[in-house]
Design a protein around this motif. Structure first.
Motif, PDB file in Angstrom:
ATOM      1  N   LEU A 172       0.823  -1.209   0.000  1.00  0.00           N
ATOM      2  CA  LEU A 172       0.000   0.000   0.000  1.00  0.00           C
ATOM      3  C   LEU A 172       0.857   1.259   0.000  1.00  0.00           C
ATOM      4  O   LEU A 172       0.429   2.317  -0.483  1.00  0.00           O
ATOM      5  CB  LEU A 172      -0.913   0.015   1.236  1.00  0.00           C
ATOM      6  N   PHE A 173       2.070   1.159   0.513  1.00  0.00           N
ATOM      7  CA  PHE A 173       2.923   2.333   0.707  1.00  0.00           C
ATOM      8  C   PHE A 173       4.086   2.399  -0.269  1.00  0.00           C
ATOM      9  O   PHE A 173       4.998   3.199  -0.106  1.00  0.00           O
ATOM     10  CB  PHE A 173       3.413   2.365   2.161  1.00  0.00           C
ATOM     11  N   HIS A 174       4.044   1.557  -1.302  1.00  0.00           N
ATOM     12  CA  HIS A 174       5.054   1.620  -2.356  1.00  0.00           C
ATOM     13  C   HIS A 174       4.662   2.690  -3.362  1.00  0.00           C
ATOM     14  O   HIS A 174       3.478   2.901  -3.630  1.00  0.00           O
ATOM     15  CB  HIS A 174       5.174   0.275  -3.067  1.00  0.00           C
ATOM     16  N   GLN A 175       5.654   3.349  -3.939  1.00  0.00           N
ATOM     17  CA  GLN A 175       5.395   4.373  -4.941  1.00  0.00           C
ATOM     18  C   GLN A 175       5.846   3.908  -6.321  1.00  0.00           C
ATOM     19  O   GLN A 175       6.943   3.388  -6.479  1.00  0.00           O
ATOM     20  CB  GLN A 175       6.139   5.658  -4.593  1.00  0.00           C
ATOM     21  N   THR A 176       4.983   4.100  -7.303  1.00  0.00           N
ATOM     22  CA  THR A 176       5.373   3.863  -8.692  1.00  0.00           C
ATOM     23  C   THR A 176       6.006   5.147  -9.226  1.00  0.00           C
ATOM     24  O   THR A 176       5.996   6.196  -8.563  1.00  0.00           O
ATOM     25  CB  THR A 176       4.146   3.514  -9.547  1.00  0.00           C
ATOM     26  N   GLU A 177       6.539   5.065 -10.429  1.00  0.00           N
ATOM     27  CA  GLU A 177       7.116   6.265 -11.039  1.00  0.00           C
ATOM     28  C   GLU A 177       6.043   7.328 -11.264  1.00  0.00           C
ATOM     29  O   GLU A 177       6.293   8.528 -11.111  1.00  0.00           O
ATOM     30  CB  GLU A 177       7.804   5.901 -12.360  1.00  0.00           C
ATOM     31  N   ALA A 178       4.840   6.881 -11.634  1.00  0.00           N
ATOM     32  CA  ALA A 178       3.732   7.831 -11.818  1.00  0.00           C
ATOM     33  C   ALA A 178       3.380   8.493 -10.496  1.00  0.00           C
ATOM     34  O   ALA A 178       3.110   9.707 -10.445  1.00  0.00           O
ATOM     35  CB  ALA A 178       2.512   7.111 -12.392  1.00  0.00           C
ATOM     36  N   ASP A 179       3.380   7.718  -9.416  1.00  0.00           N
ATOM     37  CA  ASP A 179       3.102   8.270  -8.088  1.00  0.00           C
ATOM     38  C   ASP A 179       4.090   9.397  -7.759  1.00  0.00           C
ATOM     39  O   ASP A 179       3.707  10.484  -7.330  1.00  0.00           O
ATOM     40  CB  ASP A 179       3.215   7.193  -7.004  1.00  0.00           C
ATOM     41  N   SER A 184       5.340  15.088  -6.811  1.00  0.00           N
ATOM     42  CA  SER A 184       6.245  16.231  -6.974  1.00  0.00           C
ATOM     43  C   SER A 184       5.524  17.462  -7.507  1.00  0.00           C
ATOM     44  O   SER A 184       5.968  18.594  -7.302  1.00  0.00           O
ATOM     45  CB  SER A 184       7.393  15.859  -7.915  1.00  0.00           C
ATOM     46  N   GLU A 185       4.374  17.233  -8.167  1.00  0.00           N
ATOM     47  CA  GLU A 185       3.576  18.337  -8.711  1.00  0.00           C
ATOM     48  C   GLU A 185       2.518  18.838  -7.724  1.00  0.00           C
ATOM     49  O   GLU A 185       1.755  19.757  -8.032  1.00  0.00           O
ATOM     50  CB  GLU A 185       2.895  17.898 -10.013  1.00  0.00           C
ATOM     51  N   GLY A 186       2.460  18.215  -6.547  1.00  0.00           N
ATOM     52  CA  GLY A 186       1.468  18.616  -5.552  1.00  0.00           C
ATOM     53  C   GLY A 186       0.093  18.044  -5.804  1.00  0.00           C
ATOM     54  O   GLY A 186      -0.878  18.430  -5.152  1.00  0.00           O
ATOM     55  N   ILE A 187       0.006  17.105  -6.736  1.00  0.00           N
ATOM     56  CA  ILE A 187      -1.285  16.515  -7.092  1.00  0.00           C
ATOM     57  C   ILE A 187      -1.568  15.263  -6.284  1.00  0.00           C
ATOM     58  O   ILE A 187      -2.667  15.060  -5.773  1.00  0.00           O
ATOM     59  CB  ILE A 187      -1.329  16.179  -8.600  1.00  0.00           C
ATOM     60  N   GLY A 188      -0.575  14.391  -6.175  1.00  0.00           N
ATOM     61  CA  GLY A 188      -0.758  13.094  -5.544  1.00  0.00           C
ATOM     62  C   GLY A 188      -0.400  13.066  -4.073  1.00  0.00           C
ATOM     63  O   GLY A 188       0.128  14.028  -3.515  1.00  0.00           O
ATOM     64  N   VAL A 189      -0.696  11.945  -3.457  1.00  0.00           N
ATOM     65  CA  VAL A 189      -0.440  11.727  -2.030  1.00  0.00           C
ATOM     66  C   VAL A 189       0.853  10.933  -1.879  1.00  0.00           C
ATOM     67  O   VAL A 189       1.038   9.898  -2.524  1.00  0.00           O
ATOM     68  CB  VAL A 189      -1.603  10.937  -1.383  1.00  0.00           C
ATOM     69  N   ASP A 190       1.737  11.413  -1.020  1.00  0.00           N
ATOM     70  CA  ASP A 190       2.958  10.671  -0.700  1.00  0.00           C
ATOM     71  C   ASP A 190       2.594   9.579   0.302  1.00  0.00           C
ATOM     72  O   ASP A 190       2.550   9.812   1.508  1.00  0.00           O
ATOM     73  CB  ASP A 190       4.017  11.613  -0.122  1.00  0.00           C
ATOM     74  N   VAL A 191       2.309   8.385  -0.213  1.00  0.00           N
ATOM     75  CA  VAL A 191       1.807   7.308   0.645  1.00  0.00           C
ATOM     76  C   VAL A 191       2.853   6.822   1.642  1.00  0.00           C
ATOM     77  O   VAL A 191       2.499   6.207   2.656  1.00  0.00           O
ATOM     78  CB  VAL A 191       1.289   6.125  -0.200  1.00  0.00           C
ATOM     79  N   THR A 192       4.122   7.092   1.385  1.00  0.00           N
ATOM     80  CA  THR A 192       5.154   6.655   2.329  1.00  0.00           C
ATOM     81  C   THR A 192       4.981   7.331   3.679  1.00  0.00           C
ATOM     82  O   THR A 192       5.372   6.788   4.709  1.00  0.00           O
ATOM     83  CB  THR A 192       6.563   6.948   1.782  1.00  0.00           C
ATOM     84  N   ARG A 193       4.358   8.502   3.678  1.00  0.00           N
ATOM     85  CA  ARG A 193       4.150   9.240   4.929  1.00  0.00           C
ATOM     86  C   ARG A 193       2.946   8.723   5.728  1.00  0.00           C
ATOM     87  O   ARG A 193       2.740   9.128   6.874  1.00  0.00           O
ATOM     88  CB  ARG A 193       3.963  10.731   4.633  1.00  0.00           C
TER      89      ARG A 193
END
Length: 251
Positions: A172-179, A184-193
């Protein structure tokens, strides 16, 4: 495609709800009680409603004429980006509720952060979905507590379900390249946090339910990259049947 990263990011969010909704839909008419049966079916319908919003937006971003139905029904297995957790089978009611809870706890935390997105469409979807998912999480966490702190048999089955499904939670907390790109654009959620608070909350619920938190450093992953368990193929065979048997059909 103009914004391929955002398109893939949306698929990653929506596919979780799509596949979990399909899993819950399998239980319609098979719940342990009428009230619980209806509740699970309603949760499934909520998830499909969320999926429609996401896929309608994804279709606009794709800009190639694909509809929400095309995106939902006509991709190949490796093109689905859901986490492995949501495709696990309904082994018994304890498994169903354990799977639901382990996802709901993440989903609710995720939507709270998605409300802060600079993408106004995603913010609007998150604002709508969070009310539904708050109920989903209350429902599933309550059942984890009830079964864990119930009879010896219900406790044993819930513990077994938690033990077996735990290995799918870390993904659930892994990030893909799209993530990474949309974060970085402020659009998505940094799931690692979200990871630390997630496991803290889940541990609290399991402790209240007199259940043990699995102690393992081994986790399964691959769903976000399109590498799935054998279960997804069977889910898609059922999900896609009508669209593939009767191409271009419309309700």
């Amino acid at each position: 495609m103009k914004n391929e990263n955002l398109y893939n990011y949306i698929l990653g969010i929506a596919d979780n709800s799509l596949i979990l909704g399909q899993r819950l839909g399998e239980l319609t008419g098979h719940g342990p009680s009428l009230e619980t049966d209806i509740a699970c079916t309603n949760i499934s319908l909520d998830l499909f409603g969320q999926v429609r919003s996401y896929f309608q937006y994804a279709g606009k971003i794709a800009g190639d004429g694909r509809s929400e139905d095309d995106i939902a029904m006509l991709r190949k297995e490796r093109e689905y980006k859901n986490v492995l957790l949501v495709e696990q089978p309904n082994t018994n009611f304890a498994y169903t509720m354990a799977r639901q809870f382990l996802f709901d706890a993440y989903h609710l935390a995720f939507l709270k952060e998605l409300q802060k997105s600079t993408d106004l469409t995603l913010t609007a979807i998150a604002n709508k979905c969070i009310k539904e998912v708050s109920y989903h999480e209350r429902f599933s966490s309550d059942w984890v507590r009830r079964l864990g702190d119930g009879t010896a048999e219900s406790k044993s089955k819930m513990q077994e379900a938690i033990n077996d499904l735990w290995v799918y939670t870390d993904e659930l907390f892994h990030q893909t390249e799209a993530d990474k790109a949309v974060v970085s654009e402020g659009i998505g959620v940094d799931v690692t946090r979200l990871k630390e608070l997630y496991y803290k909350y889940v541990t609290e619920v399991l402790t209240e339910a007199n259940l043990e938190v699995p102690d393992t450093n081994y986790f399964q992953k691959g769903g976000k990259q399109g590498i799935h368990t054998e279960h997804l193929g069977y889910i898609l065979a059922e999900l896609q049947y009508m669209q593939r048997a009767y191409p271009n059909m419309e309700w």
